[in-house]
Design a protein around this motif. Structure first.
Motif, PDB file in Angstrom:
ATOM      1  N   VAL A 556      47.342  36.147  32.564  1.00  0.00           N
ATOM      2  CA  VAL A 556      48.225  37.228  32.989  1.00  0.00           C
ATOM      3  C   VAL A 556      49.006  36.806  34.231  1.00  0.00           C
ATOM      4  CG1 VAL A 556      48.287  39.608  33.863  1.00  0.00           C
ATOM      5  CG2 VAL A 556      46.746  39.015  31.995  1.00  0.00           C
ATOM      6  N   LEU A 557      48.359  36.046  35.107  1.00  0.00           N
ATOM      7  CA  LEU A 557      49.000  35.652  36.357  1.00  0.00           C
ATOM      8  C   LEU A 557      50.243  34.813  36.119  1.00  0.00           C
ATOM      9  CD1 LEU A 557      45.894  34.761  38.582  1.00  0.00           C
ATOM     10  CD2 LEU A 557      46.918  36.986  38.100  1.00  0.00           C
ATOM     11  N   THR A 558      50.265  34.041  35.045  1.00  0.00           N
ATOM     12  CA  THR A 558      51.414  33.175  34.781  1.00  0.00           C
ATOM     13  C   THR A 558      52.671  33.982  34.452  1.00  0.00           C
ATOM     14  OG1 THR A 558      50.874  33.008  32.419  1.00  0.00           O
ATOM     15  CG2 THR A 558      49.878  31.389  33.908  1.00  0.00           C
ATOM     16  N   MET A 559      52.485  35.262  34.070  1.00  0.00           N
ATOM     17  CA  MET A 559      53.629  36.108  33.733  1.00  0.00           C
ATOM     18  C   MET A 559      54.071  36.978  34.904  1.00  0.00           C
ATOM     19  SD  MET A 559      54.340  35.469  30.551  1.00  0.00           S
ATOM     20  CE  MET A 559      55.348  36.872  30.080  1.00  0.00           C
ATOM     21  N   CYS A 560      53.369  36.886  36.018  1.00  0.00           N
ATOM     22  CA  CYS A 560      53.648  37.763  37.159  1.00  0.00           C
ATOM     23  C   CYS A 560      54.436  37.032  38.239  1.00  0.00           C
ATOM     24  CB  CYS A 560      52.343  38.302  37.742  1.00  0.00           C
ATOM     25  SG  CYS A 560      51.441  39.361  36.599  1.00  0.00           S
ATOM     26  N   SER A 561      55.348  37.770  38.858  1.00  0.00           N
ATOM     27  CA  SER A 561      56.146  37.199  39.939  1.00  0.00           C
ATOM     28  C   SER A 561      55.453  37.343  41.293  1.00  0.00           C
ATOM     29  CB  SER A 561      57.514  37.877  39.993  1.00  0.00           C
ATOM     30  OG  SER A 561      57.354  39.278  40.146  1.00  0.00           O
ATOM     31  N   ARG A 562      54.446  38.199  41.339  1.00  0.00           N
ATOM     32  CA  ARG A 562      53.743  38.421  42.602  1.00  0.00           C
ATOM     33  C   ARG A 562      52.289  38.751  42.294  1.00  0.00           C
ATOM     34  NH1 ARG A 562      56.500  40.015  47.248  1.00  0.00           N
ATOM     35  NH2 ARG A 562      58.214  40.711  45.907  1.00  0.00           N
ATOM     36  N   VAL A 563      51.382  38.265  43.116  1.00  0.00           N
ATOM     37  CA  VAL A 563      49.954  38.498  42.926  1.00  0.00           C
ATOM     38  C   VAL A 563      49.359  39.006  44.235  1.00  0.00           C
ATOM     39  CG1 VAL A 563      47.716  37.496  42.356  1.00  0.00           C
ATOM     40  CG2 VAL A 563      49.768  36.719  41.150  1.00  0.00           C
ATOM     41  N   TYR A 564      48.609  40.097  44.128  1.00  0.00           N
ATOM     42  CA  TYR A 564      47.915  40.646  45.295  1.00  0.00           C
ATOM     43  C   TYR A 564      46.418  40.543  45.064  1.00  0.00           C
ATOM     44  CZ  TYR A 564      52.286  42.836  46.849  1.00  0.00           C
ATOM     45  OH  TYR A 564      53.561  43.066  47.277  1.00  0.00           O
ATOM     46  N   ARG A 565      45.710  40.077  46.086  1.00  0.00           N
ATOM     47  CA  ARG A 565      44.252  40.025  46.024  1.00  0.00           C
ATOM     48  C   ARG A 565      43.686  41.209  46.798  1.00  0.00           C
ATOM     49  NH1 ARG A 565      40.225  36.709  44.830  1.00  0.00           N
ATOM     50  NH2 ARG A 565      41.681  35.050  44.275  1.00  0.00           N
ATOM     51  N   VAL A 566      42.837  41.994  46.094  1.00  0.00           N
ATOM     52  CA  VAL A 566      42.184  43.150  46.725  1.00  0.00           C
ATOM     53  C   VAL A 566      40.724  42.798  46.933  1.00  0.00           C
ATOM     54  CG1 VAL A 566      41.724  45.620  46.552  1.00  0.00           C
ATOM     55  CG2 VAL A 566      43.755  44.661  45.458  1.00  0.00           C
ATOM     56  N   GLU A 567      40.299  42.830  48.175  1.00  0.00           N
ATOM     57  CA  GLU A 567      38.919  42.436  48.489  1.00  0.00           C
ATOM     58  C   GLU A 567      38.457  43.151  49.739  1.00  0.00           C
ATOM     59  OE1 GLU A 567      36.290  38.319  48.711  1.00  0.00           O
ATOM     60  OE2 GLU A 567      38.442  38.234  48.390  1.00  0.00           O
ATOM     61  N   ASN A 568      37.227  43.669  49.684  1.00  0.00           N
ATOM     62  CA  ASN A 568      36.642  44.397  50.817  1.00  0.00           C
ATOM     63  C   ASN A 568      37.547  45.538  51.284  1.00  0.00           C
ATOM     64  OD1 ASN A 568      34.376  42.681  50.913  1.00  0.00           O
ATOM     65  ND2 ASN A 568      35.532  41.185  52.128  1.00  0.00           N
ATOM     66  N   GLY A 569      38.209  46.173  50.332  1.00  0.00           N
ATOM     67  CA  GLY A 569      39.025  47.328  50.661  1.00  0.00           C
ATOM     68  C   GLY A 569      40.371  47.004  51.255  1.00  0.00           C
ATOM     69  N   ARG A 570      40.766  45.745  51.239  1.00  0.00           N
ATOM     70  CA  ARG A 570      42.048  45.363  51.830  1.00  0.00           C
ATOM     71  C   ARG A 570      42.827  44.467  50.874  1.00  0.00           C
ATOM     72  NH1 ARG A 570      42.466  46.251  57.368  1.00  0.00           N
ATOM     73  NH2 ARG A 570      40.535  46.903  58.383  1.00  0.00           N
ATOM     74  N   ILE A 571      44.143  44.536  51.009  1.00  0.00           N
ATOM     75  CA  ILE A 571      44.980  43.545  50.340  1.00  0.00           C
ATOM     76  C   ILE A 571      45.136  42.412  51.339  1.00  0.00           C
ATOM     77  CG2 ILE A 571      47.260  43.067  49.356  1.00  0.00           C
ATOM     78  CD1 ILE A 571      47.429  45.938  48.494  1.00  0.00           C
ATOM     79  N   ILE A 572      44.333  41.386  51.150  1.00  0.00           N
ATOM     80  CA  ILE A 572      44.223  40.366  52.205  1.00  0.00           C
ATOM     81  C   ILE A 572      45.074  39.137  51.927  1.00  0.00           C
ATOM     82  CG2 ILE A 572      41.898  41.103  52.820  1.00  0.00           C
ATOM     83  CD1 ILE A 572      40.830  38.735  51.178  1.00  0.00           C
ATOM     84  N   GLU A 573      45.629  39.036  50.726  1.00  0.00           N
ATOM     85  CA  GLU A 573      46.387  37.825  50.444  1.00  0.00           C
ATOM     86  C   GLU A 573      47.505  38.156  49.455  1.00  0.00           C
ATOM     87  OE1 GLU A 573      45.583  33.231  48.911  1.00  0.00           O
ATOM     88  OE2 GLU A 573      43.952  34.677  49.069  1.00  0.00           O
ATOM     89  N   GLU A 574      48.668  37.637  49.691  1.00  0.00           N
ATOM     90  CA  GLU A 574      49.801  37.829  48.798  1.00  0.00           C
ATOM     91  C   GLU A 574      50.436  36.468  48.586  1.00  0.00           C
ATOM     92  OE1 GLU A 574      54.250  39.805  48.899  1.00  0.00           O
ATOM     93  OE2 GLU A 574      52.769  40.427  50.352  1.00  0.00           O
ATOM     94  N   TYR A 575      50.679  36.110  47.336  1.00  0.00           N
ATOM     95  CA  TYR A 575      51.306  34.821  47.079  1.00  0.00           C
ATOM     96  C   TYR A 575      52.068  34.855  45.772  1.00  0.00           C
ATOM     97  CZ  TYR A 575      47.146  34.139  44.169  1.00  0.00           C
ATOM     98  OH  TYR A 575      46.143  34.292  43.246  1.00  0.00           O
ATOM     99  N   GLU A 576      53.018  33.951  45.637  1.00  0.00           N
ATOM    100  CA  GLU A 576      53.788  33.826  44.411  1.00  0.00           C
ATOM    101  C   GLU A 576      52.911  33.143  43.363  1.00  0.00           C
ATOM    102  OE1 GLU A 576      56.803  34.985  43.882  1.00  0.00           O
ATOM    103  OE2 GLU A 576      56.984  35.750  45.923  1.00  0.00           O
ATOM    104  N   SER A 577      53.023  33.586  42.117  1.00  0.00           N
ATOM    105  CA  SER A 577      52.230  32.967  41.059  1.00  0.00           C
ATOM    106  C   SER A 577      52.850  31.633  40.699  1.00  0.00           C
ATOM    107  CB  SER A 577      52.192  33.872  39.829  1.00  0.00           C
ATOM    108  OG  SER A 577      53.448  33.851  39.175  1.00  0.00           O
ATOM    109  N   CYS A 578      52.141  30.915  39.861  1.00  0.00           N
ATOM    110  CA  CYS A 578      52.598  29.592  39.480  1.00  0.00           C
ATOM    111  C   CYS A 578      53.604  29.655  38.329  1.00  0.00           C
ATOM    112  CB  CYS A 578      51.412  28.714  39.081  1.00  0.00           C
ATOM    113  SG  CYS A 578      50.421  29.439  37.744  1.00  0.00           S
TER     114      CYS A 578
END
Length: 579
Positions: A556-578
């Motif tokens: 699914v990530l390969t089709m996304c222009s943006r990826v958000y990681r949700v962990e410990n109640g926070r969006i701690i990382e944002e990066y462009e997918s490959c």
């Protein structure tokens, strides 16, 4: 599971005040059906009067026989027969009318309660077990609906017969009336003493009934798991334990009822014996006739039984009030606020079709437990973007989607969309109609495939349904099914594989043609190739729609222009997918 519980008050005054509150709530329905209630009361009183007339006619008929008065015998016999037949007729009319109206009242109240439960805030209603809700909808609504038509008419008709019998006895012999009323003080004292215990028993029995319904519903819903793990025997043991608790409560109430009924019966027997002795004495001394003696015995029994029946309406009222309280607990839950002026779709349709931008700014959220689920989370999704939410289970991905849907509200921060004209519309329950959603698990309903699809697009033509199924890679298998779109799906998607059910659910979401599409693990049962194909079709056919995926799948990530990681109640990382 936490559940709102009604605690029984220790003071009779407080308890009676709560019963009054519950009766006031029921009075809204009584007022609504006042015409039916009044007609039912009218017919009931007429039937009661016919019964009293029959009693008087029997008195004069016996006197006519013993005093050799043929003419009076014929007249009184005719009156007796006519009053008896009219009484039977009134009873038949009441029974027929009560059956029809009771069903109508039950269905109306059921629909009203069902709608209020469905319109309640999601977080509030989620506190209740679905089995408990079903029990309240079936058992408690049935008790309330029957009492609305039955309790007041019974009260009035019994009162009329009681007062009629009393006046007739007072007219012929005041002492007989006084003797017949001897049981009244005892009955009142006992009823007042046992009122609190009656209410407590009713609450416990209704709660026990709910527990059985909850357990049974969960067992049936998870029968596949029970079979797979060989748990049928252990669950049968659990059912026996729950049933034993219910049996203990029911038998304790039965013991209580038997003791009070026996005591009341003994008092009634003593009063009846004294009444008979007094009547025999009056007959022996020549003060009354045989007909009057018969009337005395009949009316004294009526007087005692009617008073007892009036008092027995108290436990009936207690039971009804207990059920009313349980219904009130769900109907008075806070309602979702949906305002037409807040709807996203009030924006011109053409503007929506051009796409929107979705944003979350510094939002925080906690469920009722108080533990923070999300803290200072921010994200943005531009028009036409495919965005992924990744993270471990329980990190808050599904909660983010609930906030976007307006099922729950953030305690802090802002959630909204921005149109191409820069108009900001906050996301809430009112904007839900412009968001398509595919949740985790099987979300199909019993019915045909066509009926499931048309839930989001009632006016869609068959071509549109087929196009949506093709986008969801579902048309090939649907057209091969017996009946195609008319293929009947059983409960929880029975008749389809999990992957097929997911694809139909995705097609249903596509048909909504919403500017925002949320997919919560919506491709988890599909192979990677099919999942990617579906995403490509959505992108191609709806280039301006936002798609947010909660997923654990790398494809699914390969089709996304943006990826958000949700962990410990926070969006701690944002990066462009490959991609």
């Amino acid at each position: 599971m936490s559940r709102k519980k009604f605690k029984s008050p220790s003071l009779n005054y407080a308890m009676l005040r709560e019963i009054v509150t519950e009766i006031r709530w029921m009075s809204n329905y009584i007022i609504k059906y006042r015409a039916a209630v009044m007609f039912y009361v009218f017919v009931g009183i007429l039937g009661t009067l016919m019964g009293l007339a029959g009693s008087l006619a029997s008195k004069y008929m016996i006197d006519a026989v013993t005093q050799y008065q043929p003419q009076q015998l014929v007249t009184t016999a005719c009156i007796f027969v006519i009053s008896g037949l009219l009484g039977i007729g009134f009873h038949a009319v009441m029974s027929r009318m009560l059956a029809r109206i009771s069903l109508k009242v039950y269905q109306d109240i059921y629909e009203d309660v069902y709608l209020k439960v469905m319109e309640a805030k999601w977080e509030e209603i989620a506190e209740f077990h679905s089995g408990d809700l079903l029990n309240r909808l079936s058992g408690d609504v049935t008790t309330v609906s029957k009492s609305i038509l039955g309790w007041i008419p019974s009260l009035l008709t019994k009162t009329v017969r009681f007062m009629g019998s009393l006046f007739i006895l007072l007219y012929y012999d005041p002492w007989m009336a006084a003797i017949a009323l001897c049981s009244a003080p005892v009955t009142v004292i006992l009823s007042r003493s046992f009122l609190g215990r009656m209410r407590q028993f009713n609450q416990k029995m209704r709660a026990a009934s709910s527990r059985i319904t909850e357990f049974t519903e969960e067992s049936f819903q998870n029968i596949q798991i029970l079979k797979a793990f060989g748990l049928i025997g252990s669950f049968d043991d659990k059912l026996k334990t729950i049933q034993k608790d219910a049996m203990d409560t029911s038998m304790a109430y039965n013991e209580f009822s038997v003791k009070t009924s026996t005591l009341m019966s003994v008092v009634g027997f003593i009063v009846s014996f004294i009444s008979m002795g007094w009547g025999i004495y009056r007959l022996w001394t020549g003060y009354i006739t045989y007909g009057t003696m018969t009337l005395f015995l009949q009316l004294s029994r009526n007087l005692s039984s009617d008073f007892k029946a009036l008092v027995h309406l108290v436990p009936s009222a207690v039971s009804t009030a207990t059920s009313a309280r349980r219904v009130m607990e769900v109907t008075e839950l806070p309602k979702e606020t949906i305002k037409k002026e807040d709807r996203l779709c009030k924006v011109e349709e053409n503007e929506i079709k051009k796409g929107v931008e979705l944003f979350l700014s510094q939002i925080s959220f906690s469920y009722r437990s108080g533990q923070p689920i999300l803290t200072d989370c921010s994200m943005k999704v531009g028009k036409g973007e495919f965005v992924a939410l990744i993270g471990p289970s329980g990190s808050g991905k599904t909660t983010l989607m609930r906030i976007i849907l307006g099922l729950v509200s953030a305690s802090k921060g802002q959630v909204g969309v921005r149109t191409i004209s820069k108009k900001i519309v906050p996301l809430c329950a009112s904007t839900r109609d412009c968001i398509a959603y595919v949740p985790q698990g099987n979300t199909l309903f019993s019915g045909t495939i066509e009926e499931n699809l048309r839930m989001t697009a009632p006016d869609a033509g068959n071509d549109e349904l087929i196009d949506a199924l093709k986008m969801a890679c579902a048309w090939d298998f649907v057209q091969a099914l017996p009946g195609g779109l008319k293929f009947y799906i059983g409960e929880k998607g029975k008749g389809l594989s999990e992957g097929q059910a997911q694809r139909i659910a995705i097609a249903r979401a596509i048909l909504k043609k919403a500017p925002v599409i949320l997919l919560d693990e919506a491709t988890s049962a599909l192979d990677e190739k099919t999942g990617v194909q579906i995403m490509a079709h959505i992108r191609e056919k709806n280039p301006n729609s936002i798609c947010i995926f909660a997923t654990h799948r790398l494809s699914v990530l390969t089709m996304c222009s943006r990826v958000y990681r949700v962990e410990n109640g926070r969006i701690i990382e944002e990066y462009e997918s490959c991609r």
